[in-house]
Design an enzyme around this catalytic site. Structure first.
Site, PDB file in Angstrom:
ATOM      1  N   PRO A 268      14.606  63.017  36.392  1.00  0.00           N
ATOM      2  CA  PRO A 268      14.875  61.685  35.862  1.00  0.00           C
ATOM      3  C   PRO A 268      16.068  61.591  34.912  1.00  0.00           C
ATOM      4  CG  PRO A 268      12.948  62.639  34.787  1.00  0.00           C
ATOM      5  CD  PRO A 268      13.392  63.627  35.808  1.00  0.00           C
ATOM      6  N   CYS A 269      16.661  62.712  34.481  1.00  0.00           N
ATOM      7  CA  CYS A 269      17.744  62.623  33.481  1.00  0.00           C
ATOM      8  C   CYS A 269      19.108  63.089  33.986  1.00  0.00           C
ATOM      9  CB  CYS A 269      17.373  63.431  32.235  1.00  0.00           C
ATOM     10  SG  CYS A 269      16.038  62.687  31.309  1.00  0.00           S
ATOM     11  N   PHE A 270      19.178  64.321  34.501  1.00  0.00           N
ATOM     12  CA  PHE A 270      20.484  64.902  34.855  1.00  0.00           C
ATOM     13  C   PHE A 270      21.330  63.999  35.764  1.00  0.00           C
ATOM     14  CE2 PHE A 270      19.492  69.713  34.150  1.00  0.00           C
ATOM     15  CZ  PHE A 270      19.842  69.585  32.822  1.00  0.00           C
TER      16      PHE A 270
END
Ligand SMILES: NC(=O)c1ccc[n+]([C@@H]2O[C@H](COP(=O)([O-])OP(=O)(O)OC[C@H]3O[C@@H](n4cnc5c(N)ncnc54)[C@H](O)[C@@H]3O)[C@@H](O)[C@H]2O)c1
Length: 459
Positions: A268-270
């Site tokens: 969900p972030c990178f």
């Protein structure tokens, strides 16, 4: 002891609330989801995260959940905003939920007659605090930031699966401060909560906002660099990414972390932080070509592996994809390379059976009826002609330690080189690893010609 409120009790916020409570603070959690609140109220974890259930049970008396922002703000002196900032088309982050929360917090601040610190933890793009959130807090509270309330941007660098450890033991604490006082309050808070005495970097708001997304963009670039070298290794006889990175990592300018050379990054972030940096660059009239190239390359990873598998697989063979989450020990499949791999295999017409210890339900939502779902690792292995280890989940080590047998002749594609020690050069098991040249790999002819030609010239 200071009272703290945490607005947004999801994957990050719930862990933060429990960690802060475990350090003796009284924590009030606020969320709009009634199921989340019920769980918090009964001392249960609202999300799946290793160690969270135990911590919630232990901190039950210090942590309450409610949907009343006013009470939460009035009864605490610091409020963390940890609500989603979903990616928008084009790569930017939406401030929709942050603004909802800020509006409510601002209204509550209007009723308060002591100093309060608002900390924005959600990931945002530079300028969001100064031009989006602070003006809203001022408007709704009728107060001036820096006088009756303070403001910091306080992002976290946590990874799902180790949120609790990462939050309590960060490499460093990043604080974007509106003013000295705000920064000091937050720094002294972190000094009470962190267990490892981390260095604290206190910057202005814009620089802290930029630093946060720059960290992830840098890490994805490093991961992708190693993946590119791994792909080169596969083309060269004797090429071995582990050998190359073992040397590269010794250079102090490079270092060994995130230098694996395997399937691409996900989660969900990178991917989204990378795209957000590219979006930001475009907004100021430039191109973040490095971030864009990283993303473009990363999106080819699953296809490249499928191509290699397809070139080696006998027709009609069933492939087992072992691992579906974006990394081990999580049920999250967002932007998961393993899931993409299963998807691509199925759409290339390869009969595919899948297994993951935690992510089956989430994967089913995406893959639907295109693949078969195994109930266990055993079943998945039994029903396939070829195995692909798509995540380095420790359960799959059973295939290498004798606990679970790979049948004679069953192919193994090992994206993380987990079983290298057991199957490389094993006559019974055709073994292929990402980043390792296939047995019998020849030097590409034109490259061989190029070297021999230059040899002739030299002679
Ligand atoms: N999860 C991570 O690995 C991670 C890591 C670093 C940063 N972040 C950032 O942290 C933020 C939160 O991420 P997450 O993964 O915890 O999200 P999440 O979706 O898991 O949880 C968000 C929670 O906020 C609640 N919520 C939504 N609107 C609300 C409102 N107006 N008031 C109160 N509660 C509200 C939701 O009900 C949910 O419980 C995002 O900006 C994300 O980029 C996440």
């Amino acid at each position: 002891m200071m009272q703290v409120s945490v607005v947004g009790l999801g994957k990050l916020g719930a862990c933060m609330a429990a960690c802060i409570a475990s350090k003796g603070f009284s924590v009030i959690g606020v969320d709009v989801n009634p199921v989340t609140l019920r769980r918090i109220q009964s001392g249960e974890a609202p999300v799946v995260e290793p160690g969270l259930a135990e911590l919630m049970a232990k901190t039950k008396d210090h942590l309450t959940g409610m949907d009343d922002y006013s009470q939460a703000v009035l009864q605490s002196s610091v409020t963390f905003i940890v609500v989603p900032t979903p990616s928008e088309e084009g790569g930017g982050f939406s401030l929709r939920y942050v603004k909802q929360a800020a509006r409510e917090i601002g209204r509550a601040l209007r009723k308060k007659n002591s100093y309060h610190l608002v900390v924005l933890t959600s990931t945002v793009l530079p300028g969001s605090s100064a031009y989006g959130v602070i003006p809203l807090l001022e408007q709704e509270s009728g107060k001036r930031c820096g006088e009756e309330f303070g403001f910091c941007y306080g992002p976290e660098f946590i990874a799902l699966g180790s949120v609790i450890r990462d939050f309590l033991n960060p490499d460093f604490v990043l604080i974007g401060q509106f003013d000295q006082r705000s920064g000091e309050v937050l720094e002294s808070f972190y000094r009470c909560v962190c267990e490892n005495k981390p260095p604290v970097s206190r910057l202005g708001l814009i620089n802290a906002e930029l630093a946060k997304i720059s960290v992830n963009t840098y890490v994805t670039m490093k991961i992708t660099f190693a993946n590119m070298i791994a792909a080169l290794c596969e083309q060269l006889p004797g090429g071995d990414i582990d050998a190359v990175t073992s040397a590269l990592g010794l250079d102090s300018r490079i270092g060994p972390r995130y230098l694996k050379g395997a399937l691409g990054y996900g989660g969900p972030c990178f991917p989204r932080d990378n795209l957000a940096l590219a979006f930001l660059a475009r907004q100021v009239g430039m191109r973040a070509t490095l971030a864009e190239a990283t993303d473009t390359y990363n999106r080819t990873m699953a296809d490249s592996l499928v191509k290699r598998i397809a070139s080696l697989l006998p027709a009609g063979a069933t492939v087992a994809v072992l691992g579906l989450s974006y990394k081990p020990e999580t049920c999250v499949v967002e932007e998961s390379q393993a899931l993409y791999l299963a998807q691509r295999l199925a759409s290339a017409g390869v009969p595919t059976i899948v297994y993951d210890p935690l992510a089956m339900e989430n994967a089913r939502q995406v893959l639907g009826r295109t693949v078969k779902y195994a109930d266990s690792l055993e079943q998945c292995v039994r029903e396939a002609n070829a195995l692909v280890l798509a995540t380095p989940d420790k359960e799959f080590a059973r295939l290498g330690n004798g606990a679970l047998q790979v049948r004679s002749g069953q192919m193994v594609f090992d994206a993380w080189r987990m079983l290298r020690g057991q199957y490389e050069n094993n006559a019974d098991t055709p073994y292929f690893a990402l980043g390792i040249a296939s047995p019998g790999q020849n030097m590409p002819q034109h490259l061989e010609d190029l070297w021999s030609e230059s040899l002739q010239r030299a002679v």
